[in-house]
Design a protein around this motif. Sequence first.
Motif, PDB file in Angstrom:
ATOM      1  N   PRO A 128      19.688   7.049  13.683  1.00 33.88           N
ATOM      2  CA  PRO A 128      18.589   7.013  14.660  1.00 33.88           C
ATOM      3  C   PRO A 128      17.220   6.868  13.997  1.00 33.88           C
ATOM      4  O   PRO A 128      16.305   6.272  14.593  1.00 33.88           O
ATOM      5  CB  PRO A 128      18.721   8.364  15.379  1.00 33.88           C
ATOM      6  N   GLU A 129      17.080   7.404  12.778  1.00 32.85           N
ATOM      7  CA  GLU A 129      15.799   7.320  12.077  1.00 32.85           C
ATOM      8  C   GLU A 129      15.431   5.885  11.696  1.00 32.85           C
ATOM      9  O   GLU A 129      14.291   5.613  11.303  1.00 32.85           O
ATOM     10  CB  GLU A 129      15.832   8.173  10.812  1.00 32.85           C
ATOM     11  N   GLN A 130      16.371   4.959  11.835  1.00 32.90           N
ATOM     12  CA  GLN A 130      16.102   3.554  11.533  1.00 32.90           C
ATOM     13  C   GLN A 130      15.667   2.756  12.762  1.00 32.90           C
ATOM     14  O   GLN A 130      15.473   1.546  12.671  1.00 32.90           O
ATOM     15  CB  GLN A 130      17.358   2.898  10.945  1.00 32.90           C
ATOM     16  N   ILE A 131      15.501   3.429  13.884  1.00 28.04           N
ATOM     17  CA  ILE A 131      15.177   2.763  15.149  1.00 28.04           C
ATOM     18  C   ILE A 131      13.813   3.207  15.653  1.00 28.04           C
ATOM     19  O   ILE A 131      13.515   4.409  15.690  1.00 28.04           O
ATOM     20  CB  ILE A 131      16.233   3.075  16.227  1.00 28.04           C
ATOM     21  N   MET A 132      12.968   2.242  16.053  1.00 29.59           N
ATOM     22  CA  MET A 132      11.772   2.530  16.830  1.00 29.59           C
ATOM     23  C   MET A 132      11.874   1.772  18.146  1.00 29.59           C
ATOM     24  O   MET A 132      12.070   0.555  18.157  1.00 29.59           O
ATOM     25  CB  MET A 132      10.488   2.123  16.117  1.00 29.59           C
ATOM     26  N   VAL A 133      11.749   2.491  19.259  1.00 26.00           N
ATOM     27  CA  VAL A 133      11.780   1.872  20.578  1.00 26.00           C
ATOM     28  C   VAL A 133      10.399   1.305  20.894  1.00 26.00           C
ATOM     29  O   VAL A 133       9.376   1.936  20.611  1.00 26.00           O
ATOM     30  CB  VAL A 133      12.195   2.901  21.654  1.00 26.00           C
ATOM     31  N   THR A 134      10.374   0.106  21.459  1.00 28.99           N
ATOM     32  CA  THR A 134       9.116  -0.579  21.747  1.00 28.99           C
ATOM     33  C   THR A 134       9.071  -1.026  23.206  1.00 28.99           C
ATOM     34  O   THR A 134      10.042  -0.902  23.942  1.00 28.99           O
ATOM     35  CB  THR A 134       8.955  -1.818  20.843  1.00 28.99           C
ATOM     36  N   THR A 135       7.933  -1.551  23.601  1.00 25.59           N
ATOM     37  CA  THR A 135       7.790  -2.096  24.947  1.00 25.59           C
ATOM     38  C   THR A 135       8.203  -3.565  24.920  1.00 25.59           C
ATOM     39  O   THR A 135       7.384  -4.464  24.729  1.00 25.59           O
ATOM     40  CB  THR A 135       6.342  -1.933  25.455  1.00 25.59           C
ATOM     41  N   GLY A 136       9.496  -3.795  25.070  1.00 28.27           N
ATOM     42  CA  GLY A 136      10.037  -5.145  25.040  1.00 28.27           C
ATOM     43  C   GLY A 136      10.146  -5.687  23.623  1.00 28.27           C
ATOM     44  O   GLY A 136       9.627  -5.116  22.654  1.00 28.27           O
ATOM     45  N   ALA A 137      10.827  -6.841  23.494  1.00 26.06           N
ATOM     46  CA  ALA A 137      10.984  -7.475  22.187  1.00 26.06           C
ATOM     47  C   ALA A 137       9.646  -7.966  21.639  1.00 26.06           C
ATOM     48  O   ALA A 137       9.410  -7.926  20.428  1.00 26.06           O
ATOM     49  CB  ALA A 137      11.972  -8.637  22.290  1.00 26.06           C
ATOM     50  N   MET A 138       8.750  -8.416  22.523  1.00 22.01           N
ATOM     51  CA  MET A 138       7.439  -8.870  22.056  1.00 22.01           C
ATOM     52  C   MET A 138       6.663  -7.712  21.444  1.00 22.01           C
ATOM     53  O   MET A 138       5.939  -7.890  20.465  1.00 22.01           O
ATOM     54  CB  MET A 138       6.663  -9.504  23.203  1.00 22.01           C
ATOM     55  N   GLY A 139       6.799  -6.520  22.020  1.00 18.59           N
ATOM     56  CA  GLY A 139       6.169  -5.358  21.415  1.00 18.59           C
ATOM     57  C   GLY A 139       6.720  -5.070  20.039  1.00 18.59           C
ATOM     58  O   GLY A 139       5.989  -4.663  19.129  1.00 18.59           O
ATOM     59  N   ALA A 140       8.029  -5.313  19.871  1.00 11.99           N
ATOM     60  CA  ALA A 140       8.658  -5.110  18.569  1.00 11.99           C
ATOM     61  C   ALA A 140       8.140  -6.108  17.546  1.00 11.99           C
ATOM     62  O   ALA A 140       7.762  -5.750  16.426  1.00 11.99           O
ATOM     63  CB  ALA A 140      10.176  -5.218  18.698  1.00 11.99           C
ATOM     64  N   PRO A 150      14.274   3.797   7.243  1.00 14.62           N
ATOM     65  CA  PRO A 150      13.546   4.941   7.807  1.00 14.62           C
ATOM     66  C   PRO A 150      12.072   4.981   7.421  1.00 14.62           C
ATOM     67  O   PRO A 150      11.224   5.328   8.253  1.00 14.62           O
ATOM     68  CB  PRO A 150      14.306   6.149   7.245  1.00 14.62           C
ATOM     69  N   ASP A 151      11.743   4.613   6.170  1.00 14.70           N
ATOM     70  CA  ASP A 151      10.335   4.693   5.771  1.00 14.70           C
ATOM     71  C   ASP A 151       9.495   3.639   6.476  1.00 14.70           C
ATOM     72  O   ASP A 151       8.350   3.899   6.874  1.00 14.70           O
ATOM     73  CB  ASP A 151      10.187   4.571   4.244  1.00 14.70           C
ATOM     74  N   VAL A 152      10.051   2.438   6.681  1.00 11.83           N
ATOM     75  CA  VAL A 152       9.316   1.409   7.425  1.00 11.83           C
ATOM     76  C   VAL A 152       9.128   1.839   8.871  1.00 11.83           C
ATOM     77  O   VAL A 152       8.044   1.678   9.459  1.00 11.83           O
ATOM     78  CB  VAL A 152      10.042   0.055   7.349  1.00 11.83           C
ATOM     79  N   VAL A 153      10.165   2.404   9.468  1.00 10.13           N
ATOM     80  CA  VAL A 153      10.058   2.864  10.851  1.00 10.13           C
ATOM     81  C   VAL A 153       8.975   3.940  10.963  1.00 10.13           C
ATOM     82  O   VAL A 153       8.180   3.940  11.921  1.00 10.13           O
ATOM     83  CB  VAL A 153      11.418   3.382  11.358  1.00 10.13           C
ATOM     84  N   ARG A 154       8.911   4.837   9.998  1.00  9.53           N
ATOM     85  CA  ARG A 154       7.867   5.869  10.043  1.00  9.53           C
ATOM     86  C   ARG A 154       6.476   5.246  10.012  1.00  9.53           C
ATOM     87  O   ARG A 154       5.574   5.690  10.742  1.00  9.53           O
ATOM     88  CB  ARG A 154       8.047   6.845   8.868  1.00  9.53           C
ATOM     89  N   HIS A 210       2.211  -4.905  10.976  1.00  7.39           N
ATOM     90  CA  HIS A 210       2.522  -4.042   9.844  1.00  7.39           C
ATOM     91  C   HIS A 210       2.730  -4.829   8.558  1.00  7.39           C
ATOM     92  O   HIS A 210       2.340  -4.386   7.472  1.00  7.39           O
ATOM     93  CB  HIS A 210       3.786  -3.227  10.145  1.00  7.39           C
ATOM     94  N   SER A 211       3.344  -6.007   8.655  1.00 11.98           N
ATOM     95  CA  SER A 211       3.854  -6.687   7.465  1.00 11.98           C
ATOM     96  C   SER A 211       3.078  -7.925   7.033  1.00 11.98           C
ATOM     97  O   SER A 211       3.262  -8.397   5.907  1.00 11.98           O
ATOM     98  CB  SER A 211       5.323  -7.095   7.694  1.00 11.98           C
ATOM     99  N   VAL A 212       2.246  -8.489   7.903  1.00 10.70           N
ATOM    100  CA  VAL A 212       1.582  -9.756   7.575  1.00 10.70           C
ATOM    101  C   VAL A 212       0.070  -9.586   7.652  1.00 10.70           C
ATOM    102  O   VAL A 212      -0.470  -9.197   8.693  1.00 10.70           O
ATOM    103  CB  VAL A 212       2.028 -10.881   8.539  1.00 10.70           C
ATOM    104  N   GLY A 213      -0.600  -9.874   6.543  1.00 16.45           N
ATOM    105  CA  GLY A 213      -2.050  -9.827   6.518  1.00 16.45           C
ATOM    106  C   GLY A 213      -2.662 -11.087   7.096  1.00 16.45           C
ATOM    107  O   GLY A 213      -2.006 -12.140   7.196  1.00 16.45           O
ATOM    108  N   TYR A 214      -3.920 -10.997   7.465  1.00 14.43           N
ATOM    109  CA  TYR A 214      -4.619 -12.159   8.026  1.00 14.43           C
ATOM    110  C   TYR A 214      -4.604 -13.310   7.021  1.00 14.43           C
ATOM    111  O   TYR A 214      -4.951 -13.149   5.856  1.00 14.43           O
ATOM    112  CB  TYR A 214      -6.058 -11.786   8.377  1.00 14.43           C
ATOM    113  N   GLY A 215      -4.177 -14.487   7.502  1.00 15.12           N
ATOM    114  CA  GLY A 215      -4.149 -15.665   6.641  1.00 15.12           C
ATOM    115  C   GLY A 215      -2.872 -15.833   5.843  1.00 15.12           C
ATOM    116  O   GLY A 215      -2.678 -16.869   5.202  1.00 15.12           O
ATOM    117  N   GLU A 216      -1.974 -14.835   5.880  1.00 13.18           N
ATOM    118  CA  GLU A 216      -0.713 -14.970   5.157  1.00 13.18           C
ATOM    119  C   GLU A 216       0.255 -15.839   5.947  1.00 13.18           C
ATOM    120  O   GLU A 216       0.129 -16.007   7.167  1.00 13.18           O
ATOM    121  CB  GLU A 216      -0.104 -13.597   4.887  1.00 13.18           C
ATOM    122  N   ARG A 217       1.241 -16.377   5.260  1.00 15.70           N
ATOM    123  CA  ARG A 217       2.133 -17.360   5.871  1.00 15.70           C
ATOM    124  C   ARG A 217       3.369 -16.709   6.483  1.00 15.70           C
ATOM    125  O   ARG A 217       3.935 -15.770   5.935  1.00 15.70           O
ATOM    126  CB  ARG A 217       2.558 -18.403   4.837  1.00 15.70           C
TER     127      ARG A 217
END
Length: 503
Positions: free
Chosen positions: A185-197, A348-352, A204-211
Amino acid sequence: MPQWTATVSAAHLARLLTPRPATDRAAATAPGARKLPAYRGLADGVRLLVLEGRLQVAARLPAERELALALGVSRTTVAAAYEALRAEGFAHSRRGAGSWTAIPEGHILPSRSLEPLPPDAAGSVIDLGTAALSAPEPWLTRAMQGALAELPAYAATHGDFPAGLPVLREAIADRYTARGVPTMPEQIMVTTGAMGAVGAVARHSVGYGERVAAESPSYANVLELFRETGSRLVPVALRERLGGWDMDTWRRVMRDAAPRMVYVMPDFHNPTGTLVGDDERRELVEAARVAGATVVADETMAELVLDGKESGVRPLAAFDRGGTVMTVGSASKSVWAGLRIGWVRSTPDVVRRLVSARAYLDLASPVVDQLAVAWLLRGDGWEQALASRRDRARECRDDLVAALRAHTPGWDFSVPRGGMTMWVRTGDVSGSRLAVTGERLGVRVPAGPRFGIDGAFESYIRIPFTVSGPAADEAAARLAQAAELVRSGAAPEGSEPSGLFVA
C-alpha cells in the motif's frame, strides 16, 4: 538547453517511403491514375510522412546524394523534391546546415480549448469526441450504496487523506499483486483521476524545459499537460498497423535526446489501440534505466480486453528492477468516467515525495468516490462492472467497424483487440476539415492533429467505441457525407471545432 533535432538516415527514410501494399499501391495503379514525375512523387511521399506523424517535424533530412543512393534515383530528382517541399512550406534549408522538415506557416494547430458537448445537444449530435461510456449498472449504484454505508466512520474525521484512504490503497496494491507485480500500500498514491496522477508525476519529475519523449500519436490531454508545465516534447513514432514500438528509434531517442521522462500507453494505446508485446516492454525499461529516464506507464486502458479473456502481456512495471517505472491507473475507463479516482504506483520514497508535494495542488481526492472504488475492488463488483464495460465496448467497436466498412470503404484502419479507440486514416480527406464539416452534419469527431505534435496526422481521425446499432450506422453515414463535401470543395475552410472535448 539546445533544442534536440532528429536526424533521419537515408536508409530509414527510404524504408518509410516504401508504398503501403493495400493503399498507396492501389491508388497508383488505379484506372486513369496519372503518373507523377519522380521528384513530385518523392516530395509528396515526404509531405505525407510529415502530416501523418511518421516523420518528425524539424527532423534533419538526409543529404541529397545519400538519399539518391538509398532510393536508386538521380541526385537531380532529390534536389527537385527538396525544392518542391521548401516551396510548399514542408521543408526549410540553410546553407551549410542542410534541410529539415516543417509545417507550413498558417497551418492551424488544434485548439487548447476543450469543452464537452452541451447536454441539450445530445439528442441531435452524435458525439464521438469522448472515449467513455455510461455507467455499468447496477454496479455503480451498489458501489455508492456501499460507500455511503461506510461513510459515517470517515465523516468523523477531517476528510483529507493526501495519500488516499488506506482501505483503497490496500485494495489497489492487492490488485497489482494479483497481476504479477508485488505491491505494498505504501507504493500507492490515490489521485483525482488519471490526469491528476500524470500531472503529479510530471511536476515531481520534470523540470521546466526538460524533455519528455512520448509515443506519436499520443493522448491529447496529456500532451497538453506537458506543454503547460513547460516540458519539451519529443515524439517517437509508433509502428504502423498496431505494430507496437520501434525500439531502434526509442534507443536512438534515449541516447541522443536524453529525455528526463518517457510517457507511454503500452496497453490499448489511446488513440491507436496498439498493444505492445513483452519483449518491447522489457527493452524500453532497460533503455530508460541506462539513460536515467523515468518511464510513466499509463494503464488506464489495460483491463479493457475485448478479444479473449487476457491481454497476454505483463504490466510494464513487471520488468522494472529499480524504480524506473511509475504506473498510472484509473477507474474512469474500467468502470465510469464520473468516478474521478486514479492512482500512481511507484517506490515508497517517491510516493512520499508526491504526497508531500500534493499540498500545493488539490490536497486529496473525494472520500465517497474512494470508498466506492474500494467497495468494487474488495468484492466481485470490479470484475462484474468491468465485464459489463467490455461487453458494451465490444458491441460498439464491432458495429462501428461494420458501419465504417459499409459507408467509407476507402478509409484504412486496423481493429484493436481492446481499449476504447480506433485510429482511422481518411485517405485523401483532411481530418481537420472533416471534423468541421461533420459537426455541421451532426457528428463530432476529433481530427488527428489533436493527438500529434506540431500539426502531424492531418489525414487521421480518432473514433471511440461509444455508439452502436443505428447510431453507429448513422455516425458513419454522416462522416461519409462530410467526406464527400470536403472532396467536392463544398465544405467550409477551417480547422477542427475549438470546443471539441477529447477524453
